[in-house]
Design a protein around this motif. Structure first.
Motif, PDB file in Angstrom:
ATOM      1  N   ARG A  32     -66.443 -20.007  78.972  1.00 32.25           N
ATOM      2  CA  ARG A  32     -66.415 -18.860  78.065  1.00 32.25           C
ATOM      3  C   ARG A  32     -65.004 -18.853  77.460  1.00 32.25           C
ATOM      4  O   ARG A  32     -64.714 -18.253  76.840  1.00 32.25           O
ATOM      5  CB  ARG A  32     -66.551 -17.523  78.996  1.00 32.25           C
ATOM      6  CG  ARG A  32     -65.457 -16.287  78.733  1.00 32.25           C
ATOM      7  CD  ARG A  32     -65.919 -15.334  77.729  1.00 32.25           C
ATOM      8  NE  ARG A  32     -65.125 -14.282  77.789  1.00 32.25           N
ATOM      9  CZ  ARG A  32     -64.136 -14.044  76.895  1.00 32.25           C
ATOM     10  NH1 ARG A  32     -63.720 -15.320  76.160  1.00 32.25           N
ATOM     11  NH2 ARG A  32     -63.514 -13.211  76.670  1.00 32.25           N
ATOM     12  N   TYR A  33     -64.208 -19.933  77.967  1.00 26.67           N
ATOM     13  CA  TYR A  33     -62.788 -20.005  77.643  1.00 26.67           C
ATOM     14  C   TYR A  33     -62.330 -21.458  77.088  1.00 26.67           C
ATOM     15  O   TYR A  33     -63.061 -22.313  77.453  1.00 26.67           O
ATOM     16  CB  TYR A  33     -61.851 -19.468  78.795  1.00 26.67           C
ATOM     17  CG  TYR A  33     -62.113 -18.298  79.331  1.00 26.67           C
ATOM     18  CD1 TYR A  33     -61.055 -17.117  78.686  1.00 26.67           C
ATOM     19  CD2 TYR A  33     -62.679 -17.966  80.529  1.00 26.67           C
ATOM     20  CE1 TYR A  33     -61.215 -16.099  79.356  1.00 26.67           C
ATOM     21  CE2 TYR A  33     -62.695 -16.734  80.946  1.00 26.67           C
ATOM     22  CZ  TYR A  33     -61.992 -15.670  80.285  1.00 26.67           C
ATOM     23  OH  TYR A  33     -62.085 -14.521  80.705  1.00 26.67           O
ATOM     24  N   GLY A  34     -61.258 -21.335  76.517  1.00 30.65           N
ATOM     25  CA  GLY A  34     -60.577 -22.678  76.185  1.00 30.65           C
ATOM     26  C   GLY A  34     -60.080 -23.028  77.654  1.00 30.65           C
ATOM     27  O   GLY A  34     -59.491 -22.129  78.410  1.00 30.65           O
ATOM     28  N   ILE A  35     -60.053 -24.477  78.137  1.00 33.50           N
ATOM     29  CA  ILE A  35     -59.832 -24.770  79.294  1.00 33.50           C
ATOM     30  C   ILE A  35     -58.560 -25.881  79.017  1.00 33.50           C
ATOM     31  O   ILE A  35     -58.583 -26.686  78.309  1.00 33.50           O
ATOM     32  CB  ILE A  35     -60.921 -25.359  79.928  1.00 33.50           C
ATOM     33  CG1 ILE A  35     -61.983 -24.525  80.236  1.00 33.50           C
ATOM     34  CG2 ILE A  35     -60.459 -26.310  81.155  1.00 33.50           C
ATOM     35  CD1 ILE A  35     -61.474 -23.300  81.240  1.00 33.50           C
ATOM     36  N   ALA A  36     -57.512 -25.811  80.038  1.00 36.50           N
ATOM     37  CA  ALA A  36     -56.529 -26.935  80.074  1.00 36.50           C
ATOM     38  C   ALA A  36     -56.725 -27.698  81.301  1.00 36.50           C
ATOM     39  O   ALA A  36     -56.517 -27.261  82.228  1.00 36.50           O
ATOM     40  CB  ALA A  36     -55.093 -25.945  80.168  1.00 36.50           C
ATOM     41  N   GLY A  37     -56.511 -28.964  80.769  1.00 35.74           N
ATOM     42  CA  GLY A  37     -56.233 -30.073  81.790  1.00 35.74           C
ATOM     43  C   GLY A  37     -54.967 -30.264  82.067  1.00 35.74           C
ATOM     44  O   GLY A  37     -53.996 -30.071  80.919  1.00 35.74           O
ATOM     45  N   TYR A  38     -54.388 -30.848  83.403  1.00 36.42           N
ATOM     46  CA  TYR A  38     -53.087 -30.719  83.596  1.00 36.42           C
ATOM     47  C   TYR A  38     -52.810 -31.917  84.459  1.00 36.42           C
ATOM     48  O   TYR A  38     -53.612 -32.463  85.106  1.00 36.42           O
ATOM     49  CB  TYR A  38     -52.212 -29.632  83.751  1.00 36.42           C
ATOM     50  CG  TYR A  38     -53.070 -29.026  85.282  1.00 36.42           C
ATOM     51  CD1 TYR A  38     -54.170 -28.546  85.571  1.00 36.42           C
ATOM     52  CD2 TYR A  38     -52.391 -29.437  86.529  1.00 36.42           C
ATOM     53  CE1 TYR A  38     -54.969 -28.108  86.712  1.00 36.42           C
ATOM     54  CE2 TYR A  38     -52.715 -29.045  87.942  1.00 36.42           C
ATOM     55  CZ  TYR A  38     -54.058 -28.420  87.826  1.00 36.42           C
ATOM     56  OH  TYR A  38     -54.514 -28.012  88.988  1.00 36.42           O
ATOM     57  N   VAL A  39     -51.400 -32.641  84.392  1.00 36.18           N
ATOM     58  CA  VAL A  39     -51.192 -33.483  85.259  1.00 36.18           C
ATOM     59  C   VAL A  39     -50.086 -33.257  86.428  1.00 36.18           C
ATOM     60  O   VAL A  39     -50.602 -33.560  87.409  1.00 36.18           O
ATOM     61  CB  VAL A  39     -50.315 -34.929  84.392  1.00 36.18           C
ATOM     62  CG1 VAL A  39     -51.457 -35.523  83.756  1.00 36.18           C
ATOM     63  CG2 VAL A  39     -49.439 -34.101  83.764  1.00 36.18           C
ATOM     64  N   LYS A  40     -49.592 -32.279  86.372  1.00 41.39           N
ATOM     65  CA  LYS A  40     -48.294 -31.704  87.442  1.00 41.39           C
ATOM     66  C   LYS A  40     -48.280 -30.422  87.538  1.00 41.39           C
ATOM     67  O   LYS A  40     -48.677 -29.691  86.411  1.00 41.39           O
ATOM     68  CB  LYS A  40     -47.143 -32.408  87.084  1.00 41.39           C
ATOM     69  CG  LYS A  40     -46.628 -33.071  88.207  1.00 41.39           C
ATOM     70  CD  LYS A  40     -45.319 -33.804  88.015  1.00 41.39           C
ATOM     71  CE  LYS A  40     -44.467 -33.428  87.105  1.00 41.39           C
ATOM     72  NZ  LYS A  40     -43.290 -34.180  86.728  1.00 41.39           N
ATOM     73  N   LYS A  41     -48.301 -29.708  88.666  1.00 42.36           N
ATOM     74  CA  LYS A  41     -48.166 -28.043  88.585  1.00 42.36           C
ATOM     75  C   LYS A  41     -46.869 -27.799  89.523  1.00 42.36           C
ATOM     76  O   LYS A  41     -46.955 -28.485  90.604  1.00 42.36           O
ATOM     77  CB  LYS A  41     -49.356 -27.504  89.425  1.00 42.36           C
ATOM     78  CG  LYS A  41     -49.306 -26.269  89.549  1.00 42.36           C
ATOM     79  CD  LYS A  41     -50.575 -25.737  90.006  1.00 42.36           C
ATOM     80  CE  LYS A  41     -50.638 -24.037  90.053  1.00 42.36           C
ATOM     81  NZ  LYS A  41     -49.458 -23.350  90.842  1.00 42.36           N
ATOM     82  N   LYS A  42     -45.829 -27.569  88.867  1.00 49.60           N
ATOM     83  CA  LYS A  42     -44.688 -26.932  89.576  1.00 49.60           C
ATOM     84  C   LYS A  42     -44.487 -25.441  89.520  1.00 49.60           C
ATOM     85  O   LYS A  42     -44.600 -24.897  88.615  1.00 49.60           O
ATOM     86  CB  LYS A  42     -43.583 -27.602  88.951  1.00 49.60           C
ATOM     87  CG  LYS A  42     -42.222 -28.040  89.814  1.00 49.60           C
ATOM     88  CD  LYS A  42     -41.439 -28.611  88.978  1.00 49.60           C
ATOM     89  CE  LYS A  42     -40.051 -28.379  89.884  1.00 49.60           C
ATOM     90  NZ  LYS A  42     -38.728 -28.568  88.897  1.00 49.60           N
TER      91      LYS A  42
END
Ligand code: G1P
Length: 268
Positions: free
Chosen positions: A165-175
């Motif tokens: 239902r949404y735009g989705i964000a892939g990511y490498v690092k989460k701080k």
């Protein structure tokens, strides 16, 4: 400094039919103000000085909502609480400029209509379907922007069945609450989604986006999708931070979501 905001309101509102046939969903009440006023209050509190409301000929009633009505004002001139409500609209009117998008070609096309108006490097984009309460999400994005001087997008971890239902964000690092985004994709199937972090309607964007939108082709649902242009910017080296915001998200873009939000907000 982030001082300009774009708020697209020209969509057809099909998820809110039949009401949206005649009432723009953004003018529906949520507590003691309309959905749109909630967004404008968020902008004001975040230090925004100029607001571009993108409407269509069919939604000109939004313009009317902000117009002075001297007859009405004279009728309620002794009722302080009503005058206060009308004065709030007058205050907003000073900051608003209406821009037209007459054919609903998508969010990307709506934003592109403001290309000649944005005069600083970055601006705020707010989607009024997404209400975030308890903490000002735009302010939270601006705080991250000030530290990183990058584009910033509000994201929220959603259930697997909501991913498409949404735009989705892939990511490498989460701080802590910030993601380093490396991929953006509009409404993917769960199988193709790079994560379950959904884009929620608050963005701080580099005005280079207009260059990308100029050559954008139709994407999902046959519309010019802003997510596609953002992903191209990302591939060309623009840094995108994802802000896992801390306020509570209310989906006011669907009838179900709106009814739930009404219950939760009550008379607030
Ligand atoms: C838009 C965006 C999408 C985002 C969503 C948030 O979709 O295109 O990336 O996740 O808003 O509400 P829409 O709600 O217009 O289908």
């Amino acid at each position: 400094m982030i001082t300009q905001a774009i708020i697209p309101l020209a969509g057809l509102g099909t998820r809110m039919l039949p009401f949206s046939k005649v009432i723009p969903k953004e003018l529906l009440p949520l507590g003691n103000v309309s959905i749109l006023e909630r967004i404008l209050l968020e902008c004001e509190d975040a230090g925004i000085k100029k607001i571009y409301l993108i409407i269509s000929k069919k939604k000109e009633i939004i313009k009317k909502y902000f117009q002075d009505d001297l007859f009405l004002e004279s009728k309620v001139k002794n009722q302080k609480s009503l005058i206060k409500k009308l004065n709030l609209l007058k205050k907003f009117k000073k900051k608003i400029k209406f821009i037209y998008q007459d054919t609903p070609k998508g969010l990307g096309d709506a934003v592109y209509k403001c290309r000649k108006l944005i005069n600083s490097q970055h601006f705020l984009l707010i989607l009024p379907d997404d209400i975030i309460i308890n903490k000002n999400c735009s302010k939270q994005l601006i705080d991250i922007y000030k530290k990183k001087i990058s584009s910033v997008i509000a994201v929220k971890n959603v259930k697997k069945n909501m991913v498409s239902r949404y735009g989705i964000a892939g990511y490498v690092k989460k701080k802590s609450n910030v993601l380093n985004i490396n991929y953006l994709v509009e409404k993917p199937s769960l199988k193709l989604a790079p994560s379950t972090f959904a884009i929620i309607g608050r963005y701080i964007l580099n005005k280079t986006i207009f260059k990308y939108l100029a050559s954008s082709k139709k994407g999902k649902l046959g519309e010019i999708q802003i997510t596609d242009a953002l992903n191209k910017m990302l591939n060309d080296g623009e840094i995108f931070s994802g802000c896992v915001f801390s306020g509570k998200y209310l989906d006011c873009g669907t009838l179900n979501g709106y009814v739930k939000s009404l219950k939760l907000i009550g008379g607030r």
